[in-house]
Scaffold this motif. Structure first.
Motif, mmCIF file in Angstrom:
data_model
loop_
_atom_site.group_PDB
_atom_site.id
_atom_site.type_symbol
_atom_site.label_atom_id
_atom_site.label_comp_id
_atom_site.label_asym_id
_atom_site.label_seq_id
_atom_site.Cartn_x
_atom_site.Cartn_y
_atom_site.Cartn_z
ATOM 1 N N GLU A 1 0.825 -1.215 0.000
ATOM 2 C CA GLU A 1 0.000 0.000 0.000
ATOM 3 C C GLU A 1 0.859 1.265 0.000
ATOM 4 O O GLU A 1 0.470 2.286 -0.562
ATOM 5 C CB GLU A 1 -0.923 0.000 1.226
ATOM 6 C CG GLU A 1 -2.020 -1.041 1.140
ATOM 7 C CD GLU A 1 -2.900 -1.054 2.373
ATOM 8 O OE1 GLU A 1 -4.143 -1.030 2.211
ATOM 9 O OE2 GLU A 1 -2.367 -1.088 3.498
ATOM 10 N N GLN A 2 2.032 1.202 0.595
ATOM 11 C CA GLN A 2 2.916 2.364 0.659
ATOM 12 C C GLN A 2 3.697 2.575 -0.638
ATOM 13 O O GLN A 2 4.351 3.595 -0.815
ATOM 14 C CB GLN A 2 3.900 2.212 1.830
ATOM 15 C CG GLN A 2 3.252 2.291 3.203
ATOM 16 C CD GLN A 2 2.537 0.984 3.582
ATOM 17 O OE1 GLN A 2 2.722 -0.051 2.940
ATOM 18 N NE2 GLN A 2 1.727 1.033 4.627
ATOM 19 N N ASP A 3 3.649 1.592 -1.538
ATOM 20 C CA ASP A 3 4.452 1.650 -2.766
ATOM 21 C C ASP A 3 3.615 1.917 -4.019
ATOM 22 O O ASP A 3 4.053 1.603 -5.134
ATOM 23 C CB ASP A 3 5.216 0.329 -2.958
ATOM 24 C CG ASP A 3 6.539 0.319 -2.198
ATOM 25 O OD1 ASP A 3 6.896 1.353 -1.609
ATOM 26 O OD2 ASP A 3 7.213 -0.728 -2.209
ATOM 27 N N THR A 4 2.449 2.500 -3.854
ATOM 28 C CA THR A 4 1.578 2.701 -5.028
ATOM 29 C C THR A 4 2.225 3.585 -6.093
ATOM 30 O O THR A 4 1.930 3.447 -7.278
ATOM 31 C CB THR A 4 0.241 3.331 -4.599
ATOM 32 O OG1 THR A 4 0.495 4.548 -3.872
ATOM 33 C CG2 THR A 4 -0.567 2.375 -3.730
ATOM 34 N N GLY A 5 3.120 4.473 -5.686
ATOM 35 C CA GLY A 5 3.745 5.368 -6.660
ATOM 36 C C GLY A 5 5.158 4.987 -7.031
ATOM 37 O O GLY A 5 5.853 5.762 -7.708
ATOM 38 N N GLN A 6 5.593 3.808 -6.625
ATOM 39 C CA GLN A 6 6.978 3.423 -6.871
ATOM 40 C C GLN A 6 7.218 3.001 -8.319
ATOM 41 O O GLN A 6 6.327 2.469 -8.997
ATOM 42 C CB GLN A 6 7.393 2.297 -5.932
ATOM 43 C CG GLN A 6 7.585 2.755 -4.492
ATOM 44 C CD GLN A 6 8.706 3.777 -4.360
ATOM 45 O OE1 GLN A 6 9.832 3.536 -4.770
ATOM 46 N NE2 GLN A 6 8.382 4.922 -3.770
ATOM 47 N N MET A 7 8.438 3.229 -8.777
ATOM 48 C CA MET A 7 8.785 3.022 -10.181
ATOM 49 C C MET A 7 8.662 1.571 -10.629
ATOM 50 O O MET A 7 8.293 1.301 -11.775
ATOM 51 C CB MET A 7 10.213 3.518 -10.421
ATOM 52 C CG MET A 7 10.648 3.506 -11.878
ATOM 53 S SD MET A 7 9.643 4.594 -12.918
ATOM 54 C CE MET A 7 10.236 6.206 -12.360
ATOM 55 N N HIS A 8 8.962 0.607 -9.748
ATOM 56 C CA HIS A 8 8.916 -0.782 -10.198
ATOM 57 C C HIS A 8 7.510 -1.181 -10.625
ATOM 58 O O HIS A 8 7.339 -2.019 -11.516
ATOM 59 C CB HIS A 8 9.437 -1.738 -9.109
ATOM 60 C CG HIS A 8 8.479 -2.019 -7.999
ATOM 61 N ND1 HIS A 8 8.274 -1.166 -6.939
ATOM 62 C CD2 HIS A 8 7.653 -3.082 -7.785
ATOM 63 C CE1 HIS A 8 7.381 -1.684 -6.106
ATOM 64 N NE2 HIS A 8 6.985 -2.840 -6.599
ATOM 65 N N ARG A 9 6.495 -0.567 -10.005
ATOM 66 C CA ARG A 9 5.109 -0.857 -10.404
ATOM 67 C C ARG A 9 4.858 -0.402 -11.841
ATOM 68 O O ARG A 9 4.162 -1.069 -12.610
ATOM 69 C CB ARG A 9 4.150 -0.157 -9.441
ATOM 70 C CG ARG A 9 2.691 -0.355 -9.786
ATOM 71 C CD ARG A 9 1.786 0.496 -8.915
ATOM 72 N NE ARG A 9 0.391 0.356 -9.332
ATOM 73 C CZ ARG A 9 -0.598 1.092 -8.871
ATOM 74 N NH1 ARG A 9 -0.351 2.032 -7.975
ATOM 75 N NH2 ARG A 9 -1.832 0.904 -9.301
ATOM 76 N N GLN A 10 5.430 0.726 -12.205
ATOM 77 C CA GLN A 10 5.199 1.290 -13.532
ATOM 78 C C GLN A 10 5.987 0.584 -14.630
ATOM 79 O O GLN A 10 5.634 0.667 -15.803
ATOM 80 C CB GLN A 10 5.564 2.777 -13.513
ATOM 81 C CG GLN A 10 4.763 3.586 -12.487
ATOM 82 C CD GLN A 10 5.269 5.004 -12.342
ATOM 83 O OE1 GLN A 10 5.607 5.642 -13.332
ATOM 84 N NE2 GLN A 10 5.324 5.507 -11.116
ATOM 85 N N LYS A 11 7.060 -0.101 -14.270
ATOM 86 C CA LYS A 11 7.904 -0.756 -15.269
ATOM 87 C C LYS A 11 7.367 -2.115 -15.700
ATOM 88 O O LYS A 11 7.870 -2.701 -16.661
ATOM 89 C CB LYS A 11 9.321 -0.924 -14.720
ATOM 90 C CG LYS A 11 10.078 0.380 -14.507
ATOM 91 C CD LYS A 11 10.462 1.035 -15.826
ATOM 92 C CE LYS A 11 11.323 2.272 -15.602
ATOM 93 N NZ LYS A 11 11.709 2.927 -16.874
ATOM 94 N N ALA A 12 6.380 -2.648 -14.997
ATOM 95 C CA ALA A 12 5.825 -3.955 -15.332
ATOM 96 C C ALA A 12 4.608 -3.808 -16.234
ATOM 97 O O ALA A 12 3.974 -2.751 -16.294
ATOM 98 C CB ALA A 12 5.447 -4.706 -14.055
ATOM 99 N N ASP A 13 4.261 -4.888 -16.922
ATOM 100 C CA ASP A 13 3.068 -4.880 -17.770
ATOM 101 C C ASP A 13 1.795 -4.877 -16.932
ATOM 102 O O ASP A 13 0.776 -4.306 -17.337
ATOM 103 C CB ASP A 13 3.073 -6.112 -18.687
ATOM 104 C CG ASP A 13 4.215 -6.074 -19.697
ATOM 105 O OD1 ASP A 13 4.361 -5.052 -20.388
ATOM 106 O OD2 ASP A 13 4.969 -7.063 -19.772
#
Length: 455
Positions: A29-41
């Motif tokens: 929940e604390q990582d909603t804006g983290q880059m690794h989330r955006q790099k995945a499909d």
């Protein structure tokens, strides 16, 4: 899927994309804006209502996401669940491939006491230590009486410097026992400790290995990780400078023999201490990808994550062109870990928003990061690593010159990166303009106070 976060998740996603494999991220929940989330499909929330670290340790949620989204394989990265045999088994039970060794090998290697016994069986020299995790302070006292001080407590079920405490006399024994236990429990969910005789000022040399499903095992030479602070690696170099060729042969041979004995599959690292007499001692096997795998990739031109994925698919090492006589050292590589730490507070992790970020780049420089950009929020919940800077060149002085230049170019405002000046001073001594390199048994001679490192 990568059951992890940050730069290692991004590293794996990039390798998957290059191989035409779709990627899945998980995030707290604390990582909603983290880059690794955006790099995945695709990306899915795990650990709702849990603390940030607990979310990434919550095996049921990770397996649930994998099954609901038809995930074929899970890469554990490093840290968190990467060396947990129960996680590897949960993947197998769910019909999801675990990108790493078998659950049984993960269990054996994750138990430092059993790994030690296996090393002895393989004829690999080890440091004097307990044959099982200790259950009381009294056992530590008995060990100290037998082998004398200094001794060291180590977490039985984890690594990375967590749960490690050096004890030099009886007055320090109880306090360091309690601290090591608490650190191990917090980091790995298990506070079990074992005790070893502490080798003063060793070189820390590790060997990268790679195995397949068919019994083939190769090494990709060694890395020197001797420059440390509080048992945490700070600078890693491949290959190890001024390493006797005969010692290199013994280290690599012992690593391959141990891996073959346990039926090791996928990537791993066998770690050794080398004393002032040039004698080497096995300390542990990390049954996962290492933070410093980058320097091995730079000198061998082998993409270790590609190899992990292809081995998991069932390819043999010869099919991948990975045979021992084809693995050659080409030049030298150095990795520096730039961390968000405040030197005015004893190098405690610093947090906040990055207001300015300008990186050192250019020929021979590789950057692996996830939060190294303007506007990034540095969380207090995770490791303080900001960016890994990797420099490569034809030899150590060339790589060091590039690294020193890159570190000089870095500008970070908003959070403290107090380790950078230290790195610059250490690396400067490896350049042609620096002092003559004189190896200490812990690392390099440096103008920085020795208290910066565990010497």
């Amino acid at each position: 899927m990568v059951a992890n976060r940050g730069e290692i998740a991004i590293r794996v996603f990039r390798a998957c994309t290059e191989l035409g494999i779709r990627t899945v991220a998980v995030y707290s929940e604390q990582d909603t804006g983290q880059m690794h989330r955006q790099k995945a499909d695709e990306a899915y929330l795990i650990g709702r209502g849990l603390s940030p670290v607990a979310a990434y340790l919550h095996i049921p949620d990770i397996i649930k996401v994998a099954k609901e989204n038809n995930v074929d394989a899970i890469h554990p990265g490093y840290g968190f669940l990467s060396e947990r045999a129960d996680f590897a088994q949960a993947c197998a039970d769910a019909g999801v491939r675990f990108i790493g060794p078998s659950p049984e090998v993960v269990r054996k290697m994750g138990d430092k006491v059993e790994a030690r016994a296996l090393a002895i069986k393989a004829g690999v020299p080890v440091v004097s230590g307990t044959d099982a995790p200790i259950s009381s302070l009294q056992e530590a006292e008995e060990f100290a009486k037998t082998y004398s001080f200094p001794i060291i407590f180590k977490a039985a079920y984890g690594g990375g410097g967590r749960g490690m405490r050096v004890v030099r006399d009886y007055e320090e024994l109880e306090e360091n026992y309690q601290r090591a236990y608490s650190e191990a429990l917090a980091a790995f969910g298990n506070g079990s400790l074992f005790v070893e005789k502490f080798i003063e000022k060793p070189r820390h040399i590790e060997v990268q290995i790679l195995g397949d499903k068919y019994g083939n095992v190769i090494h990709l030479y060694e890395r020197d990780c001797s420059i440390q602070r509080r048992h945490q690696k700070v600078v890693e170099i491949a290959p190890a400078a001024q390493l006797d060729p005969h010692l290199r042969d013994r280290l690599t041979s012992d690593s391959v023999n141990l891996a073959k004995q346990v039926g090791y599959e996928n990537a791993g690292t066998v770690e050794f201490l080398v004393d002032k007499h040039g004698k080497h001692y096995f300390i542990e096997v990390n049954s996962r990808l290492q933070v410093e795998h980058t320097v091995t990739e730079e000198i061998t031109d082998v993409d270790l994550v590609h190899a992990q994925l292809r081995v998991c698919e069932g390819c043999s090492l010869p099919e991948l062109g990975l045979e021992q006589d084809k693995i050659q050292i080409n030049g030298c590589a150095i990795q520096c870990r730039v961390t968000t730490e405040d030197p005015s507070r004893g190098f405690q992790p610093d947090t906040g928003r990055i207001e300015v970020f300008r990186s050192g780049e250019g020929m021979g420089i590789r950057l692996d990061s996830a939060s190294a950009f303007q506007g990034a929020i540095i969380s207090p919940h995770y490791d303080s690593l900001l960016v890994k800077v990797i420099a490569s060149g034809k030899d150590l002085p060339t790589a060091a010159t590039k690294m020193h230049r890159a570190l000089t170019e870095f500008r970070v405002r908003g959070v403290k990166v107090g380790v950078k000046p230290i790195l610059k001073e250490v690396v400067a001594l490896m350049t042609p303009e620096g002092q003559k390199i004189r190896y200490m048994t812990i690392g390099y001679t440096t103008t920085v106070s020795p208290s910066i490192f565990d010497v």
